[in-house]
Each structure stands twice: as C-alpha cells, then as structure tokens.
Design a protein around this motif. Structure first.
Motif, PDB file in Angstrom:
ATOM      1  N   SER A   1      -4.114   4.581  -1.740  1.00 19.39           N
ATOM      2  CA  SER A   1      -3.260   4.027  -0.689  1.00 19.39           C
ATOM      3  C   SER A   1      -4.064   3.423   0.453  1.00 19.39           C
ATOM      4  CB  SER A   1      -2.328   5.114  -0.141  1.00 19.39           C
ATOM      5  OG  SER A   1      -3.024   6.035   0.694  1.00 19.39           O
ATOM      6  N   VAL A   2      -5.386   3.617   0.444  1.00 16.85           N
ATOM      7  CA  VAL A   2      -6.222   3.157   1.550  1.00 16.85           C
ATOM      8  C   VAL A   2      -7.266   2.135   1.089  1.00 16.85           C
ATOM      9  CG1 VAL A   2      -7.851   3.847   3.342  1.00 16.85           C
ATOM     10  CG2 VAL A   2      -5.939   5.332   2.781  1.00 16.85           C
ATOM     11  N   ASP A   3      -8.096   2.524   0.148  1.00 19.13           N
ATOM     12  CA  ASP A   3      -9.314   1.765  -0.163  1.00 19.13           C
ATOM     13  C   ASP A   3      -9.094   0.277  -0.438  1.00 19.13           C
ATOM     14  OD1 ASP A   3     -10.643   4.112   0.183  1.00 19.13           O
ATOM     15  OD2 ASP A   3     -11.027   4.498  -1.937  1.00 19.13           O
ATOM     16  N   PRO A   4      -8.075  -0.120  -1.228  1.00 18.77           N
ATOM     17  CA  PRO A   4      -7.953  -1.557  -1.525  1.00 18.77           C
ATOM     18  C   PRO A   4      -7.384  -2.378  -0.370  1.00 18.77           C
ATOM     19  CG  PRO A   4      -6.863  -0.178  -3.191  1.00 18.77           C
ATOM     20  CD  PRO A   4      -7.107   0.679  -1.998  1.00 18.77           C
ATOM     21  N   PHE A   5      -6.908  -1.720   0.692  1.00 19.75           N
ATOM     22  CA  PHE A   5      -6.134  -2.425   1.705  1.00 19.75           C
ATOM     23  C   PHE A   5      -6.837  -2.536   3.065  1.00 19.75           C
ATOM     24  CE2 PHE A   5      -3.332  -0.220  -1.265  1.00 19.75           C
ATOM     25  CZ  PHE A   5      -2.618  -1.296  -1.783  1.00 19.75           C
TER      26      PHE A   5
ATOM     27  N   SER B   1       0.802  -1.224   0.000  1.00 20.92           N
ATOM     28  CA  SER B   1       0.000   0.000   0.000  1.00 20.92           C
ATOM     29  C   SER B   1       0.832   1.269   0.000  1.00 20.92           C
ATOM     30  CB  SER B   1      -0.921   0.001   1.220  1.00 20.92           C
ATOM     31  OG  SER B   1      -0.171  -0.043   2.416  1.00 20.92           O
ATOM     32  N   MET B   2       2.087   1.222   0.488  1.00 21.31           N
ATOM     33  CA  MET B   2       2.809   2.486   0.663  1.00 21.31           C
ATOM     34  C   MET B   2       3.331   3.072  -0.649  1.00 21.31           C
ATOM     35  SD  MET B   2       4.584  -0.279   1.830  1.00 21.31           S
ATOM     36  CE  MET B   2       6.177  -1.094   1.750  1.00 21.31           C
ATOM     37  N   SER B   3       3.214   2.336  -1.770  1.00 22.71           N
ATOM     38  CA  SER B   3       3.633   2.903  -3.053  1.00 22.71           C
ATOM     39  C   SER B   3       2.859   4.170  -3.372  1.00 22.71           C
ATOM     40  CB  SER B   3       3.453   1.873  -4.170  1.00 22.71           C
ATOM     41  OG  SER B   3       4.261   0.740  -3.952  1.00 22.71           O
TER      42      SER B   3
ATOM     43  N   PHE C   1      -0.692  -8.630   8.219  1.00 18.21           N
ATOM     44  CA  PHE C   1      -1.870  -7.965   8.793  1.00 18.21           C
ATOM     45  C   PHE C   1      -1.704  -7.976  10.318  1.00 18.21           C
ATOM     46  CE2 PHE C   1      -6.176  -7.844  10.482  1.00 18.21           C
ATOM     47  CZ  PHE C   1      -6.769  -6.867   9.695  1.00 18.21           C
ATOM     48  N   THR C   2      -1.765  -6.820  10.978  1.00 17.87           N
ATOM     49  CA  THR C   2      -1.943  -5.483  10.443  1.00 17.87           C
ATOM     50  C   THR C   2      -0.606  -4.956   9.913  1.00 17.87           C
ATOM     51  OG1 THR C   2      -3.775  -4.970  11.883  1.00 17.87           O
ATOM     52  CG2 THR C   2      -2.509  -3.125  11.118  1.00 17.87           C
ATOM     53  N   PHE C   3      -0.653  -4.244   8.786  1.00 17.53           N
ATOM     54  CA  PHE C   3       0.554  -3.821   8.088  1.00 17.53           C
ATOM     55  C   PHE C   3       0.929  -2.405   8.521  1.00 17.53           C
ATOM     56  CE2 PHE C   3       2.700  -2.638   3.929  1.00 17.53           C
ATOM     57  CZ  PHE C   3       3.831  -3.392   4.179  1.00 17.53           C
ATOM     58  N   MET C   4       1.872  -2.301   9.450  1.00 19.88           N
ATOM     59  CA  MET C   4       2.209  -1.010  10.043  1.00 19.88           C
ATOM     60  C   MET C   4       2.852  -0.051   9.041  1.00 19.88           C
ATOM     61  SD  MET C   4       1.027  -1.195  13.049  1.00 19.88           S
ATOM     62  CE  MET C   4       1.767   0.245  13.796  1.00 19.88           C
ATOM     63  N   THR C   5       3.592  -0.590   8.067  1.00 20.84           N
ATOM     64  CA  THR C   5       4.222   0.281   7.074  1.00 20.84           C
ATOM     65  C   THR C   5       3.166   1.007   6.239  1.00 20.84           C
ATOM     66  OG1 THR C   5       5.998  -1.360   6.955  1.00 20.84           O
ATOM     67  CG2 THR C   5       5.998   0.379   5.307  1.00 20.84           C
ATOM     68  N   GLY C   6       2.075   0.309   5.917  1.00 23.45           N
ATOM     69  CA  GLY C   6       0.988   0.956   5.178  1.00 23.45           C
ATOM     70  C   GLY C   6       0.344   2.054   5.982  1.00 23.45           C
ATOM     71  N   ILE C   7       0.149   1.802   7.289  1.00 15.90           N
ATOM     72  CA  ILE C   7      -0.414   2.832   8.170  1.00 15.90           C
ATOM     73  C   ILE C   7       0.518   4.039   8.228  1.00 15.90           C
ATOM     74  CG2 ILE C   7      -1.070   3.336  10.553  1.00 15.90           C
ATOM     75  CD1 ILE C   7      -1.815   0.365  10.816  1.00 15.90           C
TER      76      ILE C   7
ATOM     77  N   GLN D   1      -8.353  -1.984   9.505  1.00 11.58           N
ATOM     78  CA  GLN D   1      -6.915  -2.186   9.571  1.00 11.58           C
ATOM     79  C   GLN D   1      -6.335  -2.428   8.176  1.00 11.58           C
ATOM     80  OE1 GLN D   1      -5.107  -1.985  12.671  1.00 11.58           O
ATOM     81  NE2 GLN D   1      -7.108  -1.051  13.055  1.00 11.58           N
ATOM     82  N   PHE D   2      -5.038  -2.120   8.027  1.00 15.27           N
ATOM     83  CA  PHE D   2      -4.369  -2.261   6.744  1.00 15.27           C
ATOM     84  C   PHE D   2      -3.849  -3.681   6.536  1.00 15.27           C
ATOM     85  CE2 PHE D   2      -4.425   2.253   6.567  1.00 15.27           C
ATOM     86  CZ  PHE D   2      -4.054   2.645   5.286  1.00 15.27           C
ATOM     87  N   SER D   3      -4.089  -4.218   5.352  1.00 16.47           N
ATOM     88  CA  SER D   3      -3.377  -5.413   4.913  1.00 16.47           C
ATOM     89  C   SER D   3      -2.205  -4.980   4.048  1.00 16.47           C
ATOM     90  CB  SER D   3      -4.296  -6.348   4.118  1.00 16.47           C
ATOM     91  OG  SER D   3      -4.736  -5.716   2.932  1.00 16.47           O
ATOM     92  N   GLU D   4      -1.259  -5.878   3.859  1.00 21.77           N
ATOM     93  CA  GLU D   4      -0.048  -5.530   3.111  1.00 21.77           C
ATOM     94  C   GLU D   4      -0.337  -5.302   1.630  1.00 21.77           C
ATOM     95  OE1 GLU D   4       4.487  -7.253   2.397  1.00 21.77           O
ATOM     96  OE2 GLU D   4       2.949  -8.501   3.324  1.00 21.77           O
TER      97      GLU D   4
END
Length: 312
Positions: A45-49, A18-20, A66-72, A56-59
């Motif tokens: 960066s949010v909706d698909p994850f 997600s962080m791309s 999961f939970t993917f802290m880098t995405g958060i 919570q964010f998935s990778e």
C-alpha cells in the motif's frame, strides 16, 4: 472472508489506487491470516506510490492525483484499525491486537471515545491499554469485557499470526531477492498468503530465504506461480473472465546452503511453460538457507512467485 480476500486481491486492477491494499492489510489482521501477509499488504500500500523527496502518495503506481489524501488515509488506518483491531462501538471499545515480527511495536497515542482518553501500545507479546482521563473505559477483548479506570492500565495478549503452526520451514522468514518490483517484495513469497507475490524487475533473479531454526532436513519445494487476468476494457466495465495467464518461470534452479556462502544445487527445472504449481522433490538434505534462481520466464513479463513452501 479469507476466500474472498484470496480471490479478489489478485484480480484487483494492478494499476488501481493505493487504498486497495490498505483494506487487504486490515482484513488480514482482523482474520488473523496465518503468516505475515498483513505486513506485506502494508508494504504494497506504500512502496509503489511514494513520490518526491517528501515521500508523498500518488494515486496510482504510474501517477494520477498528487498528493493523494485517500491513500494516506488508508495507510494510517492500517495501524489505527488493522494491527490494533480497534473498533469504536456504541457501548464499548473493541480491541484485537495483532503483530508480525516485521514490526517491533505500534503505539496509538491519545485516542478518544465518549469523553475517555487512552493509549494503546501493541508489543510483540502483550498489548497495554492505558486510560489517561475520563470515566472508566469499557474494553472488549476476545469477548471479555473489562472496565479500565482513569490512571490505570490493563494488558492483553497480542495475537501472532506469523507464529501459527506450519510444516513450512520458511514461512515469514527474512527473505531477500536480488531484484523486486515495488509492492512485490521478497517477503510476499513466504508470507503464507496466495494473494500476494514476489516479482523481480528483471531476470536472472534470485530469491533467498533462511530456514526456521536451521539447519533442518528438507526435501520438497513447492512454488505457486502468480496469475494475470484480463484488464478492464474501459472504466467501470467488467473485465473478461479469461484467458488467464500464468506468470511462471520456464527455467530455474533450487539450491541449499548451510552457511550462506557455499551453495549446492539440488534441483534444476527447465522447459516448463504451463501449470500454476510446481512441486519439486530432491534427496533429503540439511539446509540453513534455500535459494531459487530464475533464469527464464514463460511469458514476456517476469514471473510472479505467489508462495514458496519448503517442507521435509
């Protein structure tokens, strides 16, 4: 830098983390990319994850960590460093606030830098920096240095890339669609960026957008279609440069309306299976709304609309 962004975003692994798009949002805000792509990249960066009842964010879109802290962390940095343009330098705090109409305001509370505490409130017209404690804050905005004393505030202009001059009468309009892939919202089709796209889940599908200050006379619709590059053959292996597949519609209509209820078809396209750009001309007509109704794809996947441009 803008060319780099436009080049690499469509070539980034769609099944990647997600962080791309967090970085793409920050870059777009820093560059002042005309339009509202900084907000679209935030959506991407949010909706698909987002997963489960606690958002919570998935990778990746399909799962992963999961939970993917880098995405958060990437998502939070869009507001901390993207829309604010905040940079903590050795001798100054740099600010380059930017906002689009999709966000009413952004407030960064209780920031710190070398013993100072301050708050940044980004509004649609002006941004306010309030220093609550510590020595004077050396604030660099637009290469102008100000020293803001504790207990005082300064205001600076908020950049509005969505209001950049354009002949496109639908750019950054409140576009809607009957169906959209997560991370490929209707707004992406009119955000001014060729790097983002709207993609429906299924066909038929309709993309509808109001005309800025309509009704206005229009006579040309340009559709830029998305492209898909080969996937990487294995982790950390470069993908092949081709073949490149254009994800386009093979059949669609363009309709106009002055009230959003009664529609008139002004162009019909069918049998087109090649080409990344369609320029559709029709007799000049007054319109308050434009709709593109897609009935068939040239590929097994639904088409992608990189950009819809409507002009006189």
């Amino acid at each position: 830098a803008q060319d780099d962004l436009n080049y690499y975003v469509p070539r980034t692994d769609p099944e990647g983390p997600s962080m791309s798009d967090s970085v793409a949002s920050i870059d777009s805000a820093a560059l002042g990319t005309p339009g509202c792509s900084s907000y679209v990249f935030t959506q991407r960066s949010v909706d698909p994850f987002i997963r489960d009842g606690f958002d919570q964010f998935s990778e990746t879109k399909s799962g992963g960590a999961f939970t993917f802290m880098t995405g958060i962390g990437g998502f939070l940095q869009e507001f901390l460093y993207g829309f604010s343009g905040l940079r903590r330098n050795a001798g100054t705090v740099q600010l380059a606030p930017s906002l689009t109409a999709q966000l009413s305001d952004v407030v960064l509370h209780n920031l710190s830098w070398h013993g100072r505490r301050f708050t940044v409130t980004i509004g649609p017209h002006v941004t306010t920096v309030s220093v609550t404690s510590g020595p004077a804050l050396p604030l660099d905005v637009g290469n102008r240095l100000r020293h803001v004393q504790s207990g005082h505030a300064v205001t600076v202009a908020t950049r509005r890339p969505d209001r950049s001059a354009t002949g496109d009468v639908v750019r950054c309009a409140q576009a809607t669609a009957t169906t959209s892939q997560p991370g490929a919202p209707a707004l992406a089709a009119v955000d001014g960026s060729p790097a983002s796209d709207w993609q429906p889940l299924t066909l038929p599908a309709t993309l509808t957008t109001p005309v800025d200050n309509g009704p206005r006379t229009v006579g040309t619709v340009t559709l830029d279609w998305g492209q898909m590059w080969p996937a990487a053959p294995a982790p950390n292996r470069h993908p092949a440069p081709g073949p490149v597949t254009t994800l386009r519609a093979s059949a669609y209509t363009v309709a106009v309306s002055v009230d959003g209820r009664s529609w008139r078809t002004v162009a019909t396209v069918s049998g087109r299976t090649t080409g990344a750009t369609d320029v559709v001309h029709f007799p000049a007509t007054a319109a308050r709304y434009i709709a593109v109704h897609i009935t068939a794809s040239a590929n097994t996947q639904p088409p992608e609309v990189d950009e819809l441009v409507v002009t006189r």
